[in-house]
Design a protein around this motif. Structure first.
Motif, PDB file in Angstrom:
ATOM      1  N   ALA A  41       0.809  -1.218   0.000  1.00  9.44           N
ATOM      2  CA  ALA A  41       0.000   0.000   0.000  1.00  9.44           C
ATOM      3  C   ALA A  41       0.840   1.264   0.000  1.00  9.44           C
ATOM      4  CB  ALA A  41      -0.934  -0.011   1.195  1.00  9.44           C
ATOM      5  N   CYS A  42       1.994   1.241   0.679  1.00  8.86           N
ATOM      6  CA  CYS A  42       2.782   2.478   0.773  1.00  8.86           C
ATOM      7  C   CYS A  42       3.827   2.553  -0.335  1.00  8.86           C
ATOM      8  CB  CYS A  42       3.439   2.583   2.144  1.00  8.86           C
ATOM      9  SG  CYS A  42       4.712   1.334   2.395  1.00  8.86           S
ATOM     10  N   GLY A  43       3.795   1.599  -1.255  1.00  6.52           N
ATOM     11  CA  GLY A  43       4.740   1.624  -2.362  1.00  6.52           C
ATOM     12  C   GLY A  43       6.145   1.205  -1.952  1.00  6.52           C
ATOM     13  N   LYS A 101       5.793   1.726   5.496  1.00  3.48           N
ATOM     14  CA  LYS A 101       4.819   2.426   6.327  1.00  3.48           C
ATOM     15  C   LYS A 101       3.528   1.653   6.534  1.00  3.48           C
ATOM     16  CE  LYS A 101       6.345   7.063   5.332  1.00  3.48           C
ATOM     17  NZ  LYS A 101       6.217   8.151   4.402  1.00  3.48           N
ATOM     18  N   CYS A 102       3.167   0.773   5.590  1.00  4.51           N
ATOM     19  CA  CYS A 102       1.834   0.178   5.674  1.00  4.51           C
ATOM     20  C   CYS A 102       1.814  -1.201   6.343  1.00  4.51           C
ATOM     21  CB  CYS A 102       1.222   0.058   4.281  1.00  4.51           C
ATOM     22  SG  CYS A 102       2.082  -1.136   3.233  1.00  4.51           S
ATOM     23  N   GLY A 103       2.904  -1.907   6.293  1.00  4.94           N
ATOM     24  CA  GLY A 103       2.971  -3.240   6.903  1.00  4.94           C
ATOM     25  C   GLY A 103       2.207  -4.300   6.143  1.00  4.94           C
ATOM     26  N   LYS A 104       1.773  -3.992   4.903  1.00  2.00           N
ATOM     27  CA  LYS A 104       0.942  -4.946   4.159  1.00  2.00           C
ATOM     28  C   LYS A 104       1.763  -5.952   3.351  1.00  2.00           C
ATOM     29  CE  LYS A 104      -3.290  -3.340   4.976  1.00  2.00           C
ATOM     30  NZ  LYS A 104      -4.361  -4.133   5.544  1.00  2.00           N
ATOM     31  N   CYS A 105       3.071  -5.719   3.232  1.00  4.90           N
ATOM     32  CA  CYS A 105       3.868  -6.556   2.315  1.00  4.90           C
ATOM     33  C   CYS A 105       4.546  -7.712   3.036  1.00  4.90           C
ATOM     34  CB  CYS A 105       4.909  -5.685   1.619  1.00  4.90           C
ATOM     35  SG  CYS A 105       6.130  -5.028   2.766  1.00  4.90           S
ATOM     36  N   LYS A 106       3.985  -8.143   4.175  1.00  5.88           N
ATOM     37  CA  LYS A 106       4.715  -9.151   4.945  1.00  5.88           C
ATOM     38  C   LYS A 106       4.712 -10.524   4.275  1.00  5.88           C
ATOM     39  CE  LYS A 106       0.942  -9.458   8.147  1.00  5.88           C
ATOM     40  NZ  LYS A 106       0.453  -8.881   9.352  1.00  5.88           N
ATOM     41  N   SER A 163       8.568  -7.500   3.080  1.00  6.71           N
ATOM     42  CA  SER A 163       9.369  -7.769   1.877  1.00  6.71           C
ATOM     43  C   SER A 163      10.071  -6.513   1.381  1.00  6.71           C
ATOM     44  CB  SER A 163       8.499  -8.377   0.781  1.00  6.71           C
ATOM     45  OG  SER A 163       7.429  -7.544   0.479  1.00  6.71           O
ATOM     46  N   CYS A 164       9.506  -5.327   1.686  1.00  5.91           N
ATOM     47  CA  CYS A 164      10.169  -4.113   1.223  1.00  5.91           C
ATOM     48  C   CYS A 164      11.394  -3.772   2.071  1.00  5.91           C
ATOM     49  CB  CYS A 164       9.193  -2.926   1.194  1.00  5.91           C
ATOM     50  SG  CYS A 164       8.671  -2.349   2.813  1.00  5.91           S
ATOM     51  N   ALA A 165      11.527  -4.454   3.238  1.00  2.21           N
ATOM     52  CA  ALA A 165      12.607  -4.082   4.160  1.00  2.21           C
ATOM     53  C   ALA A 165      13.758  -5.083   4.150  1.00  2.21           C
ATOM     54  CB  ALA A 165      12.039  -3.969   5.584  1.00  2.21           C
TER      55      ALA A 165
HETATM   56  S1  FES Z   1       5.099  -1.979   1.193  1.00  2.00           S
HETATM   57 FE1  FES Z   1       4.344  -0.910   2.854  1.00  2.00          FE
HETATM   58  S2  FES Z   1       5.476  -1.696   4.466  1.00  2.00           S
HETATM   59 FE2  FES Z   1       6.286  -2.739   2.816  1.00  2.00          FE
END
Ligand code: FES
Length: 636
Positions: free
Chosen positions: A35-37, A41-46, A79-81
């Motif tokens: 969600a946050c690209g 920030k969004c925590g949705k990419c886990k 996954s973004c981190a």
């Molecule tokens: S894409 Fe939003 S926290 Fe990873």
């Protein structure tokens, strides 16, 4: 190199250690919700790390904040981190609630009667050979024949058509088909008689999904429908994060344009396969979408859409040749494209298309049209005039910023009923699957049921005392929460709940929509009692229970028989513009008629918004039906 395996899709890649995992997944066309690209920030990419956990980079601050200790313990990472570790093999599972797909899309739209008058038409002619007596050019013989046989005067042969003419005459042994655009220009020539193969494409580019409609331009009939997630989604789930990504570099803007065109191409292939036709026989495309999506599709900078006063680069309808786009579209090389006009930065071509669709049923009487989404666009039509506003209702009704929220995909709880006595829950999911989350229509139902059963008060506060009556009401990490589905009923091995924080997000979303309606009516000088029709359009709209939406005060309380839920009216509008020049002209007229009203500048906005934060509204007398319902329930 590290061999990376994504489960359950079994997609693999050889990746350089240090590659960002979300980027890698995007490259493999895995739609991981982000969600946050990718900004942490969004925590949705886990994702769940199956193999290689110990070699990963340390938890980032974002992960420490967004992942619970239990999730970290079980091996979840954002996954973004994380970066691919330097190992021979690295295995990741993308949880089903994180991998987007199998959307329940609204692609049927409305069927609206319309006279067939497409801009592209095919004409078959037989040209005689040049002789000493008739030594006119091929062009002159073609133009003269078209005038004589089909009454087409003042035609011009395009450069591309001229290049195709000699070989077409040869291959077709004199029989050729001219593809003529707007009765004025021969855009292509084909050998032989191909008149029966004449198609057009209408496309609705939504922030979340894209719907493509393949139309036979000879009959106006819809021949195939296909839909998919907008492939830009991994670069940001909402318009704001996508604009931010596009503004980082010209390459990013190009990337967004490229992926959306690729996505459309895949749908074109799919549709053509269904119909048994060739993409080269598609000669025109009509495109609608919100202003940002149209900018990204056309490769225009969305920069000014990010800052007040949110001006678009172009507002009028735009006609261009498909080949002018930097990435090719699977259509005829000389196909024409038409992007419908917009009203303003946040009232786009999709809104014009919705109005176009509703035009035949328009009367002199006032009606409200709501196109509900991350940005809800509201139009008040009254006589000849129309007033439009856009309210930032946020993605809560689309499943974002809600703990177990999700899009309307298979496994989403879409309907909720709660027994007022036992407080037991009955739910229904999309596709009848075990639930993995709850989508917008389910959430609206849940809120209406919460209100009518006393689980939540009119101020949106959960009634914690009910914890003595039912284990479903309990204290969670975010305060009170109510269990909609127990873990053994779900496919995610955990309970699906609606939390106090979720209610706050939804409260803000519904308050934005309701206050938008109220202020637009005030600005237009129309009373709520004067509204004769309320139209609810949009992906979210089709599955919305209008009664639940009314109970919570999403819109003014008007009789249910005056509420019409129309689904993807924007796609229908695009189809209308594809097959009717008149509809296209009407779209341009509508865009001129609509006056944009900036809600944020209304001095009453904050007061109205605060009043609308109550369920259904601060003054219950404005919602007599809900008032009666609440009174009946309180009296037993
Ligand atoms: S894409 Fe939003 S926290 Fe990873």
């Amino acid at each position: 190199m590290t061999e990376v395996l994504f489960k359950p899709s079994a997609k693999r890649a050889q990746a350089v250690p240090g590659t960002n995992v979300l980027e890698l997944a995007r490259g493999l066309k895995l739609n991981i919700t982000s969600a946050c690209g990718g900004k942490g920030k969004c925590g949705k990419c886990k994702v769940l790390i199956e193999e290689g956990r110990e070699a990963l980079n340390a938890y980032t601050d974002a992960e420490l904040q967004l992942l619970s200790p239990q999730e970290r313990e079980r091996g979840y990472r954002l996954s973004c981190a994380i970066s691919v570790p330097d190992l021979p093999r690295f295995t990741i599972t993308v949880p089903s609630e994180v991998e987007a797909g199998m959307l329940r899309l609204q692609v049927e739209g409305l069927e609206v009667p319309l006279a067939l008058a497409p801009l592209v038409r095919k004409y078959v002619t037989t040209l005689s050979q040049a002789t000493m007596e008739d030594n006119r050019s091929d062009e002159d013989r073609l133009l003269d024949t078209l005038q004589r046989e089909h009454g087409l005067a003042n035609l011009a042969l395009s450069y591309e058509g001229a290049k195709q003419l000699p070989s077409a005459m040869e291959q077709g042994q004199g029989v050729i088909t001219s593809i003529i655009w707007e009765q004025s220009r021969i855009i292509a020539i084909e050998p032989g008689d191909t008149a029966s193969q004449c198609f057009g494409l209408a496309v609705d580019i939504g922030t979340t999904k894209i719907a493509c409609f393949l139309v036979d331009l000879n009959s106006g009939q819809l021949t195939a429908v296909s839909s998919s997630l907008n492939p830009q989604t991994p670069y940001g789930e909402d318009v704001v994060s996508r604009i931010a990504f596009a503004l980082e570099s010209q390459d990013n803007l190009s990337k967004l344009q490229e992926v959306v065109l690729e996505g459309i191409n895949q749908m074109v292939e799919e549709s053509c396969k269904q119909v048994g036709c060739r993409p080269e026989h598609i000669y025109e495309g009509c495109f609608v979408g919100n202003t940002c999506m149209m900018h990204l599709f056309l490769g225009l900078s969305p920069k000014h859409l990010a800052f007040s006063p949110y001006c678009p680069v172009v507002r009028k309808g735009l006609t261009l040749e498909a080949r002018r786009l930097p990435f090719s579209l699977r259509m005829h090389h000389n196909a024409m494209l038409y992007a419908l006009p917009a009203v303003a930065g946040f009232v786009g071509a999709d809104n014009i298309a919705v109005q176009l669709t509703m035009e035949p049923s328009r009367s002199e009487k006032p009606r409200l049209i709501l196109d509900i989404g991350t940005n809800t666009e509201i139009v008040l039509q009254n006589g000849d005039s129309a007033l439009a506003c856009s309210c930032a209702s946020g993605p809560a009704f689309e499943g974002m910023q809600v703990k177990h929220g999700m899009k309307a995909e298979a496994g989403a709880i879409e309907k909720v009923e709660i027994d007022p006595t036992s407080l037991e829950v009955d739910f229904q999911t999309i596709g009848g699957r075990k639930p993995i989350g709850i989508c917008g229509s389910g959430v609206v139902d849940a809120l209406a049921q919460f209100l009518s059963t006393g689980i939540m008060g009119r101020n949106g506060r959960m009634n914690g005392e009910l914890a003595q009556r039912t284990p479903r009401m309990r204290k969670g990490t975010q305060g009170w929460e109510f269990v909609i589905a127990w873990d053994e009923e779900t496919a995610i091995d955990s309970d699906i709940v609606i939390t106090q924080e979720d209610i706050s997000e939804l409260q803000k979303a519904k308050a934005a929509i309701h206050s938008g309606c109220v202020l637009l009516l005030k600005q237009g000088g129309v009373g709520e009692e004067d509204i004769t029709e309320l139209v609810v359009a949009g992906a979210f709209g089709q599955y919305l229970n209008p009664e639940s939406a009314r109970i919570i005060g999403m819109y003014p309380e008007i009789p249910l028989e005056q509420v019409q839920v129309v689904g993807n009216a924007a796609g229908t509008g695009a189809r209308m513009a594809l097959v009717s020049k008149e509809a296209r002209q009407r779209a341009e007229e509508i865009s001129h008629q609509v006056r944009y009203y900036e809600l944020g500048a209304d001095p009453d906005f904050m007061r109205e918004y605060a009043n609308s934060m109550f369920f259904p509204y601060a003054n219950l007398d404005k919602f007599p039906q809900t008032k009666k319902l609440l009174e009946e329930i309180s009296h037993g």
